[in-house]
Each structure stands twice: as C-alpha cells, then as structure tokens.
Design a protein around this motif. Structure first.
Motif, PDB file in Angstrom:
ATOM      1  N   LEU A  39      -7.733  -9.470   1.391  1.00 45.43           N
ATOM      2  CA  LEU A  39      -7.585 -10.441   2.587  1.00 45.43           C
ATOM      3  C   LEU A  39      -7.878 -11.621   2.041  1.00 45.43           C
ATOM      4  N   GLY A  40      -7.113 -12.743   2.576  1.00 44.41           N
ATOM      5  CA  GLY A  40      -7.288 -14.261   2.189  1.00 44.41           C
ATOM      6  C   GLY A  40      -6.063 -14.673   2.083  1.00 44.41           C
ATOM      7  N   THR A  41      -6.181 -15.778   0.903  1.00 45.18           N
ATOM      8  CA  THR A  41      -5.009 -16.606   0.405  1.00 45.18           C
ATOM      9  C   THR A  41      -4.665 -16.053  -0.893  1.00 45.18           C
ATOM     10  N   PHE A  42      -3.479 -15.906  -1.193  1.00 43.80           N
ATOM     11  CA  PHE A  42      -2.891 -15.440  -2.434  1.00 43.80           C
ATOM     12  C   PHE A  42      -1.302 -15.282  -2.500  1.00 43.80           C
ATOM     13  N   TRP A  94      -9.592 -24.327  -2.399  1.00 41.85           N
ATOM     14  CA  TRP A  94      -9.294 -22.901  -2.878  1.00 41.85           C
ATOM     15  C   TRP A  94      -7.693 -22.580  -2.677  1.00 41.85           C
ATOM     16  N   ALA A  95      -6.843 -23.344  -2.447  1.00 45.84           N
ATOM     17  CA  ALA A  95      -5.537 -23.101  -2.026  1.00 45.84           C
ATOM     18  C   ALA A  95      -4.787 -22.151  -2.883  1.00 45.84           C
ATOM     19  N   ARG A  96      -5.089 -22.149  -4.193  1.00 41.02           N
ATOM     20  CA  ARG A  96      -4.360 -21.197  -5.171  1.00 41.02           C
ATOM     21  C   ARG A  96      -4.623 -19.792  -4.966  1.00 41.02           C
ATOM     22  N   GLN A  97      -5.967 -19.517  -4.773  1.00 43.26           N
ATOM     23  CA  GLN A  97      -6.293 -18.268  -4.532  1.00 43.26           C
ATOM     24  C   GLN A  97      -7.695 -17.986  -3.813  1.00 43.26           C
ATOM     25  N   ALA A  98      -7.963 -17.353  -2.653  1.00 40.23           N
ATOM     26  CA  ALA A  98      -9.268 -17.304  -2.252  1.00 40.23           C
ATOM     27  C   ALA A  98      -9.091 -15.795  -1.449  1.00 40.23           C
ATOM     28  N   GLU A  99      -9.577 -14.747  -2.145  1.00 41.74           N
ATOM     29  CA  GLU A  99      -9.325 -13.463  -1.618  1.00 41.74           C
ATOM     30  C   GLU A  99     -10.694 -12.512  -1.740  1.00 41.74           C
ATOM     31  N   ALA A 100     -10.865 -11.783  -0.904  1.00 47.22           N
ATOM     32  CA  ALA A 100     -11.768 -10.544  -0.862  1.00 47.22           C
ATOM     33  C   ALA A 100     -11.134  -9.256  -1.082  1.00 47.22           C
ATOM     34  N   ASN A 101     -11.442  -8.327  -1.849  1.00 40.87           N
ATOM     35  CA  ASN A 101     -10.597  -7.174  -1.776  1.00 40.87           C
ATOM     36  C   ASN A 101     -11.501  -5.916  -1.929  1.00 40.87           C
ATOM     37  N   LEU A 102     -11.134  -4.932  -1.412  1.00 41.19           N
ATOM     38  CA  LEU A 102     -11.720  -3.614  -1.518  1.00 41.19           C
ATOM     39  C   LEU A 102     -10.655  -2.365  -2.076  1.00 41.19           C
ATOM     40  N   SER A 103     -11.098  -1.832  -3.209  1.00 43.14           N
ATOM     41  CA  SER A 103     -10.047  -0.791  -3.825  1.00 43.14           C
ATOM     42  C   SER A 103     -10.720   0.333  -4.281  1.00 43.14           C
ATOM     43  N   GLY A 104      -9.903   1.447  -4.596  1.00 47.51           N
ATOM     44  CA  GLY A 104     -10.516   2.916  -4.693  1.00 47.51           C
ATOM     45  C   GLY A 104      -9.273   3.885  -4.732  1.00 47.51           C
ATOM     46  N   VAL A 146      -1.109 -17.860   3.051  1.00 46.96           N
ATOM     47  CA  VAL A 146      -2.469 -18.060   3.691  1.00 46.96           C
ATOM     48  C   VAL A 146      -2.925 -17.014   4.606  1.00 46.96           C
ATOM     49  N   ASN A 147      -4.074 -16.697   4.902  1.00 40.04           N
ATOM     50  CA  ASN A 147      -4.715 -15.696   5.996  1.00 40.04           C
ATOM     51  C   ASN A 147      -3.909 -14.307   5.910  1.00 40.04           C
ATOM     52  N   LYS A 148      -3.686 -13.899   4.866  1.00 36.97           N
ATOM     53  CA  LYS A 148      -2.994 -12.618   4.628  1.00 36.97           C
ATOM     54  C   LYS A 148      -3.797 -11.364   4.634  1.00 36.97           C
ATOM     55  N   ILE A 149      -3.266 -10.257   5.037  1.00 38.01           N
ATOM     56  CA  ILE A 149      -4.041  -9.072   4.778  1.00 38.01           C
ATOM     57  C   ILE A 149      -2.758  -8.098   4.032  1.00 38.01           C
ATOM     58  N   ALA A 150      -3.060  -7.538   2.958  1.00 39.73           N
ATOM     59  CA  ALA A 150      -2.056  -6.967   2.114  1.00 39.73           C
ATOM     60  C   ALA A 150      -2.687  -5.641   1.734  1.00 39.73           C
ATOM     61  N   TYR A 151      -1.876  -4.659   1.290  1.00 41.74           N
ATOM     62  CA  TYR A 151      -2.382  -3.119   0.989  1.00 41.74           C
ATOM     63  C   TYR A 151      -1.389  -2.943  -0.225  1.00 41.74           C
ATOM     64  N   ARG A 152      -2.063  -2.554  -1.311  1.00 39.04           N
ATOM     65  CA  ARG A 152      -1.408  -1.961  -2.463  1.00 39.04           C
ATOM     66  C   ARG A 152      -1.636  -0.394  -2.711  1.00 39.04           C
ATOM     67  N   ALA A 153      -0.597   0.056  -2.778  1.00 37.75           N
ATOM     68  CA  ALA A 153      -0.660   1.585  -2.838  1.00 37.75           C
ATOM     69  C   ALA A 153      -1.146   1.984  -4.402  1.00 37.75           C
ATOM     70  N   PRO A 154      -1.829   2.907  -4.441  1.00 36.16           N
ATOM     71  CA  PRO A 154      -2.204   3.714  -5.901  1.00 36.16           C
ATOM     72  C   PRO A 154      -1.069   3.652  -6.708  1.00 36.16           C
ATOM     73  N   THR A 155      -1.260   3.563  -8.073  1.00 37.34           N
ATOM     74  CA  THR A 155      -0.115   3.727  -9.021  1.00 37.34           C
ATOM     75  C   THR A 155       0.284   5.149  -9.168  1.00 37.34           C
ATOM     76  N   PHE A 156       1.342   5.400  -8.845  1.00 40.79           N
ATOM     77  CA  PHE A 156       1.883   6.818  -8.831  1.00 40.79           C
ATOM     78  C   PHE A 156       2.621   7.115 -10.192  1.00 40.79           C
ATOM     79  N   VAL A 157       3.299   6.283 -10.568  1.00 39.74           N
ATOM     80  CA  VAL A 157       4.112   6.021 -11.764  1.00 39.74           C
ATOM     81  C   VAL A 157       3.503   5.171 -12.758  1.00 39.74           C
ATOM     82  N   LYS A 158       3.283   5.146 -13.957  1.00 40.47           N
ATOM     83  CA  LYS A 158       2.525   4.161 -14.643  1.00 40.47           C
ATOM     84  C   LYS A 158       3.508   2.869 -14.824  1.00 40.47           C
TER      85      LYS A 158
END
Length: 181
Positions: A106-109, A89-99, A143-155
């Motif tokens: 979390l994972g490889t991306f 799964w080297a190309r991508q292996a992630e779990a995520n939670l959004s709201g 690999v073995n990353k944790i990332a945070y994506r902010a909510p979209t403020f501007v389209k």
C-alpha cells in the motif's frame, strides 16, 4: 526480591528477542556526473544529479511466516540538497504485509511494469549517467496504490498487479498495472 529480579531478567530477555525480529536499513546513493553537452552547436558544461536518494526500509517478523514492512525513499539534488520531486517521499512510501499468500503493498511505489521493461530493454543506464530513453514512458500513477504480488511459483518468476486509488476525488483516472518479471 529474588522473584522480582527473575521477572525483570525474563522480561529483558523477552524484549531483546522481540527486538531481534526487526530490521531497519538506511540506504542511499549520491550520483552526480560532470557532463559536456553539445546541442545544436551550443556547448555547455554542467554537473547533473542522477537520481540521488536516501531511504529507510524495515521488516518486522510477526510469526508464522507473516512479515510487516515499510520503505520510505526521498530523492534530492546533490548540489543543494533540495527535494528532486514535488513531495518529500515521492520516490517511495509504502507499507506491506507478506507471507505464504504473497505480498500486499500500500502506498507510493514504482510500477512493476517499469522493472519488467526498463531494466531489460531500455537505453537507460539504470537511472544513472547521462543517457536517457525518450521513447520509454509508462502511463499511470504511482501514488496511492494497492498491489498484490503472488508467491514465487517458479524460481525467479514474479507476478504483480496494482491499481491506484482515486481517493474519492472527482475525475481522477485510476491506473492499472500488471507485470510478469
């Protein structure tokens, strides 16, 4: 007997609506090119794999605007089916939670900095075909990353930051990534 049937029917309806909240998608691409290359007077003809892949991605609606998701993607060589990377799964292996707060991954991306630059200024043909850009390379680990994506403020504007974890191994360099797309 009638009460049992009613409870069974209600349970089946409830289970059906719970299943309706999930989605899983199978996707991929088979991409190969027939190439004639001329390097220093030596002509070769070959079939070249161009990032062929198969993947699965899914989401589960947890209610209240909260969603859990995953994505698994495997790269393979079209001519023999062998993995094109060192791990399956080297190309991508992630779990995520959004709201409403944004998204935590979390994972490889792939680094968001790649998408912020390569898709716009690179001479890559979106990872397909015979072109490549030897000048483009980002330093870091995906690999073995944790990332945070902010909510979209501007389209259309997204902001994401990530750090790769060292997993407790000595002399492991962490990579940091911050991108605005």
């Amino acid at each position: 007997m009638n009460k049992t049937l009613i409870v069974a029917a209600l349970s089946a309806l409830a289970a059906g609506s719970a299943l309706a909240q999930s989605s899983v998608t199978l996707y991929g691409r088979v991409n190969v090119s027939a190439e004639r290359q001329d390097a220093a007077g030596k002509k070769t003809y070959q079939l070249v794999n161009n990032a062929s892949r198969i993947g699965f991605k899914g989401t589960e609606d947890l209610g209240g605007g909260l969603k859990a998701g995953f994505q698994l993607e495997h790269g393979f060589n079209i001519d023999n089916g062998a993995a094109s990377q060192s791990t399956f799964w080297a190309r991508q292996a992630e779990a995520n939670l959004s709201g409403g707060f944004g998204a935590v991954r979390l994972g490889t991306f792939t680094s968001e900095a790649y998408f912020a630059t390569a898709d716009y200024i690179s001479m890559h043909n979106h990872d397909t075909g015979p072109s490549s850009d030897a000048l483009y390379a980002y330093v870091g680990r995906n690999v073995n990353k944790i990332a945070y994506r902010a909510p979209t403020f501007v389209k259309g504007l997204s902001i994401e930051g990530a750090v790769s974890a060292g997993e407790g191994a000595a002399n492991t360099t962490r990579s940091y990534d911050l991108a605005v797309n």
